[in-house]
Design a protein around this motif. Structure first.
Motif, PDB file in Angstrom:
ATOM      1  N   ARG A   1       0.818  -1.204   0.000  1.00 37.57           N
ATOM      2  CA  ARG A   1       0.000   0.000   0.000  1.00 37.57           C
ATOM      3  C   ARG A   1       0.856   1.259   0.000  1.00 37.57           C
ATOM      4  NH1 ARG A   1      -5.514   0.298   3.286  1.00 37.57           N
ATOM      5  NH2 ARG A   1      -6.156   2.335   2.606  1.00 37.57           N
TER       6      ARG A   1
ATOM      7  N   CYS B   1       4.133   3.110  -4.820  1.00 35.00           N
ATOM      8  CA  CYS B   1       3.435   3.550  -6.024  1.00 35.00           C
ATOM      9  C   CYS B   1       3.712   2.529  -7.126  1.00 35.00           C
ATOM     10  CB  CYS B   1       3.926   4.922  -6.457  1.00 35.00           C
ATOM     11  SG  CYS B   1       3.177   5.492  -7.988  1.00 35.00           S
ATOM     12  N   LYS B   2       2.654   2.047  -7.761  1.00 35.72           N
ATOM     13  CA  LYS B   2       2.828   1.083  -8.834  1.00 35.72           C
ATOM     14  C   LYS B   2       3.244   1.743 -10.134  1.00 35.72           C
ATOM     15  CE  LYS B   2      -0.234  -2.435  -7.046  1.00 35.72           C
ATOM     16  NZ  LYS B   2      -1.408  -3.259  -7.300  1.00 35.72           N
TER      17      LYS B   2
ATOM     18  N   SER C   1       3.626  11.717  -1.162  1.00 38.62           N
ATOM     19  CA  SER C   1       2.222  11.440  -1.474  1.00 38.62           C
ATOM     20  C   SER C   1       1.308  12.402  -0.724  1.00 38.62           C
ATOM     21  CB  SER C   1       1.856  10.005  -1.112  1.00 38.62           C
ATOM     22  OG  SER C   1       1.834   9.834   0.287  1.00 38.62           O
TER      23      SER C   1
ATOM     24  N   THR D   1      -8.037   8.447  -0.709  1.00 38.64           N
ATOM     25  CA  THR D   1      -7.381   8.661  -1.988  1.00 38.64           C
ATOM     26  C   THR D   1      -5.932   9.029  -1.733  1.00 38.64           C
ATOM     27  OG1 THR D   1      -9.450   9.476  -2.903  1.00 38.64           O
ATOM     28  CG2 THR D   1      -7.463   9.938  -4.145  1.00 38.64           C
TER      29      THR D   1
ATOM     30  N   LYS E   1      -0.013   9.226 -10.094  1.00 38.41           N
ATOM     31  CA  LYS E   1      -0.909   8.075 -10.048  1.00 38.41           C
ATOM     32  C   LYS E   1      -1.766   8.136  -8.787  1.00 38.41           C
ATOM     33  CE  LYS E   1      -1.026   3.202 -10.934  1.00 38.41           C
ATOM     34  NZ  LYS E   1      -1.958   3.164 -12.049  1.00 38.41           N
TER      35      LYS E   1
ATOM     36  N   LYS F   1      -4.418   6.128  -6.105  1.00 40.96           N
ATOM     37  CA  LYS F   1      -4.917   4.867  -5.552  1.00 40.96           C
ATOM     38  C   LYS F   1      -6.086   5.193  -4.652  1.00 40.96           C
ATOM     39  CE  LYS F   1      -1.440   1.821  -4.484  1.00 40.96           C
ATOM     40  NZ  LYS F   1      -0.348   1.340  -3.651  1.00 40.96           N
ATOM     41  N   ARG F   2      -7.137   4.411  -4.768  1.00 39.41           N
ATOM     42  CA  ARG F   2      -8.314   4.629  -3.928  1.00 39.41           C
ATOM     43  C   ARG F   2      -8.619   3.376  -3.137  1.00 39.41           C
ATOM     44  NH1 ARG F   2      -9.616   7.114  -8.767  1.00 39.41           N
ATOM     45  NH2 ARG F   2      -9.911   9.357  -8.573  1.00 39.41           N
ATOM     46  N   TYR F   3      -8.937   3.562  -1.860  1.00 40.49           N
ATOM     47  CA  TYR F   3      -9.268   2.455  -0.972  1.00 40.49           C
ATOM     48  C   TYR F   3     -10.559   2.779  -0.241  1.00 40.49           C
ATOM     49  CZ  TYR F   3      -4.414   1.070  -1.622  1.00 40.49           C
ATOM     50  OH  TYR F   3      -3.217   0.710  -2.164  1.00 40.49           O
TER      51      TYR F   3
END
Length: 111
Positions: A64, A67-68, A80, A90, A98, A100-102
């Motif tokens: 988590r 960053c992918k 971030s 977010t 990029k 990412k949302r969780y």
């Protein structure tokens, strides 16, 4: 002739790989906080290669915070930005953009 495959590795080797992955993640975070993002990315890429080679899962909290898109460590306020909105978290990487949302846990928020 014996067939060489990608069978299960010995537990001793897998434990050594896990500990190496943990130290590489710790090193990447310290280097990112110091400002050396290039070295931090290299540490994370090496940890990912080790996990793939020895078939060791990277723990969820470590996944988590990576960053992918650019393989940089996601440190709030440094690399971030974190926002909470509409029951979602977010995380935006400030290096590559990029997102990412969780989903947030509703059970923990009500207590």
């Amino acid at each position: 002739m014996q067939r060489r495959g990608r069978g299960r590795k010995k537990p001793l080797i897998r434990n050594a790989a896990r500990s190496r992955i943990d130290t590489l993640y710790d090193l990447s975070i310290t280097k990112a906080k110091e400002g050396d993002l290039k070295l931090a990315r290299e540490y994370l890429a090496l940890a990912r290669k080790i996990s793939m080679r020895y078939t060791v899962r990277i723990p969820g909290h470590m996944k988590r915070m990576t960053c992918k898109g650019c393989m940089s460590p996601l440190i709030p306020g440094v690399t971030s930005r974190i926002r909470f909105r509409n029951g979602k978290e977010t995380i935006t990487c400030l290096e590559c953009g990029k997102i990412k949302r969780y989903e947030l846990d509703r059970e923990n928020d009500e207590e």
